[in-house]
Design a protein around this motif. Structure first.
Motif, mmCIF file in Angstrom:
data_model
loop_
_atom_site.group_PDB
_atom_site.id
_atom_site.type_symbol
_atom_site.label_atom_id
_atom_site.label_comp_id
_atom_site.label_asym_id
_atom_site.label_seq_id
_atom_site.Cartn_x
_atom_site.Cartn_y
_atom_site.Cartn_z
ATOM 1 N N GLN A 60 30.080 39.904 46.993
ATOM 2 C CA GLN A 60 28.819 39.164 46.844
ATOM 3 C C GLN A 60 29.019 37.926 45.979
ATOM 4 O O GLN A 60 28.332 36.919 46.159
ATOM 5 C CB GLN A 60 27.752 40.068 46.224
ATOM 6 N N LYS A 110 30.370 44.116 56.110
ATOM 7 C CA LYS A 110 30.557 42.693 55.826
ATOM 8 C C LYS A 110 31.602 42.071 56.758
ATOM 9 O O LYS A 110 31.405 40.971 57.285
ATOM 10 C CB LYS A 110 30.980 42.521 54.371
ATOM 11 N N GLY A 139 25.224 47.464 49.150
ATOM 12 C CA GLY A 139 25.588 47.736 47.767
ATOM 13 C C GLY A 139 25.310 49.175 47.370
ATOM 14 O O GLY A 139 26.138 49.821 46.715
ATOM 15 N N GLU A 194 33.281 35.795 48.890
ATOM 16 C CA GLU A 194 33.619 36.614 50.051
ATOM 17 C C GLU A 194 35.084 37.039 50.091
ATOM 18 O O GLU A 194 35.425 38.069 50.683
ATOM 19 C CB GLU A 194 33.270 35.867 51.339
#
Length: 523
Positions: free
Chosen positions: A168, A41, A270, A171
């Motif tokens: 999720q 991410k 995830g 952020e």
């Protein structure tokens, strides 16, 4: 009736103190282990390279190369209140800087935040142990200290499990939660200081030891005397070398594991975060179990064998991940194996120290152990990030190369542990041959009776030099000076110099890579 009420009051006082002690480490462990699942991410949203992420995670361990060497001394000089406030406030400040860096999109500021964060980790351990020693010195000290460790491990597991789902939702949520938990630990510390003063008379009656006395006891057992390292012999320096390789293969895998299994097995972020969280699960129940078993078995060779077993389990993990994903299909067996292997092995490196050095050297040995292991961890996290960013090979090849490096270093560590076991046995035989005749006969009788390497009851000593060793590990080295030769002392000077150069090189590597990765004002 009055007696019953007094007992309940004392139990309540101790319960609150234990709750405070366990809560102090929640913020630090959560903040330290929430970054791994966010690697992809951060790369996607902030353009963070693998090298920059490696520096981000390594920054927290960098200060642990020297703080264990002076932590006990600083705590003794600063006193209970000031040292506790400094430790928790430094960790809280580091998390706030990390949060600010995330909000502004500056990876450089995030690295600086983790650097500040790392300054408070070792002093916090002194504070936590001081609280527990004060209230539980004669009332279940071992179990209380184990609960303090398990609380931190549980926070690590939760962090690795929920940090990606939090991201999720928002952020910045993982960094807000980390900062809030660090703030919570800071507030708990303030509450404990107020609580200690408010209930001072009851606390002193229930514990029989003051906060300052407890701090003095803990800090004395954490003081490091560099000159003592020359008197510890070749087996100790072999143990230090093994610590370097343990630093290479243990902690550095945690932050990069989610990204590695995500890309190697084609998992979602995830799913990768969920499966990699198993890396933290084992220590929550294996720490107390390992401590209990080593206390019950009472054989010096048992600790060596457990360390070999842990090496095999982590080796299986790296071997499994190094195989073709089309063959293995899932990373789950590797995650479980590593979780079990690392569920007790860090504890073993502490438990084994009293087998290698006399009581008066334990604090110095433990400080050196933590410092050197942190050096290996910092170097590997930095170098792994550079390797994953290599432009000479594809991403899959880079990951494979890093896994092969982990596997190779794990194999070296395994053989290092085995060689240490052999050398320690030989040293033991040499010590026996130089003991007074009566003691030697008693030892030989125990061996003949099938007691293996069990210690004689009259020579058992409890240690309070570290959270777990202090509660359940028996002495394995006599109180006298180690019978080291002049040549061993000379080699000790060489090994001590090499250790100092290793720490210096760790800092140089980190600083050079930081300057190269962040040459300007923007990340």
């Amino acid at each position: 009736m009055d007696s019953s009420r007094a007992l309940k009051r004392v139990a309540l006082l101790r319960g609150v103190a234990l709750l405070c002690a366990c809560s102090l480490s929640i913020g630090s462990h959560f903040g330290l282990n929430s970054l791994g699942p966010l690697k992809s991410k951060l790369s996607r949203e902030k353009g963070t390279s693998s090298s920059q992420f490696g520096l981000l995670t390594a920054a927290s361990a960098l200060n642990s190369t020297w703080t264990p060497l002076v932590g006990g001394l600083l705590a003794a000089r600063l006193g209970t209140s000031l040292s506790s406030i400094m430790a928790t406030s430094i960790i809280f400040a580091g998390q706030l800087i990390l949060l600010f860096g995330d909000l502004t999109g500056s990876v450089r500021i995030m690295v600086f935040g983790m650097f500040i964060f790392g300054l408070g980790v070792s002093p916090l351990a002194v504070v936590q142990e001081t609280i527990i020693v004060r209230h539980f010195k004669d009332h279940g000290l071992g179990l209380s200290l184990a609960l303090g460790l398990v609380a931190g491990k549980f926070a690590s597991f939760v962090a690795s499990r929920i940090s990606f789902p939090l991201s999720q939702w928002n952020e910045h949520a993982p960094f807000f939660v980390s900062a809030c938990l660090a703030g919570f630990s800071f507030c708990v510390n303030l509450f404990y200081l107020w609580y200690s003063k408010w209930m001072a008379s009851e606390l002193d009656r229930s514990s029989g030891i003051s906060d300052d006395d407890a701090l003095h006891e803990v800090s004395e057992k954490r003081k490091v005397r560099i000159g003592d390292l020359l008197n510890m012999g070749d087996v100790f320096w072999l143990y230090i070398a093994i610590n370097v390789f343990c630093g290479f293969i243990w902690t550095p895998f945690f932050p990069i594991a989610p990204n590695i299994i995500e890309r190697r097995y084609g998992l979602s972020e995830g799913r990768a975060a969920e499966e990699s969280s198993l890396l933290h699960a084992g220590s929550m129940f294996l720490y107390p179990l390992c401590g209990y078993l080593t206390d019950v078995v009472k054989k010096r060779s048992f600790v060596h064998r457990l360390l070999l077993l842990s090496s095999v389990l982590t080796m299986f993990c790296y071997g499994w991940l190094s195989l073709s994903p089309t063959t293995t299909k899932t990373p789950l067996p590797a995650m479980i194996s590593f979780g079990f292997g690392l569920g007790f092995s860090p504890l073993l490196l502490v438990i084994i120290v009293p087998h290698l050095v006399p009581t008066k050297y334990v604090s110095t040995a433990l400080g050196a152990h933590k410092s050197i292991e942190s050096s290996g961890s910092t170097m590997m996290q930095t170098l792994a990030g550079l390797a994953l960013d290599s432009k000479k090979r594809t991403q899959a090849k880079s990951i494979e190369k890093v896994l092969n490096a982990f596997l190779t270093l794990n194999i070296i560590q395994f053989f290092g542990v085995y060689i240490m076991m052999v050398f320690d046995r030989r040293r033991r035989q040499r010590l026996l041959s130089q003991m007074p005749e009566a003691i030697q006969e008693s030892e030989n009788e125990a061996l003949t009776a099938g007691a293996g390497d069990a210690e004689r009851p009259g020579e058992l000593h409890r240690l309070n030099s570290s959270p777990i060793v202090g509660s359940h590990m028996r002495r394995a080295v006599k109180e006298e000076e180690l019978l080291v030769t002049a040549s061993e002392r000379m080699r000790g000077k060489v090994f001590l110099t090499l250790s100092a150069l290793l720490i210096l090189w760790t800092w140089m590597l980190f600083m050079i890579c930081t300057l190269l990765e962040f040459p300007g004002t923007k990340p």
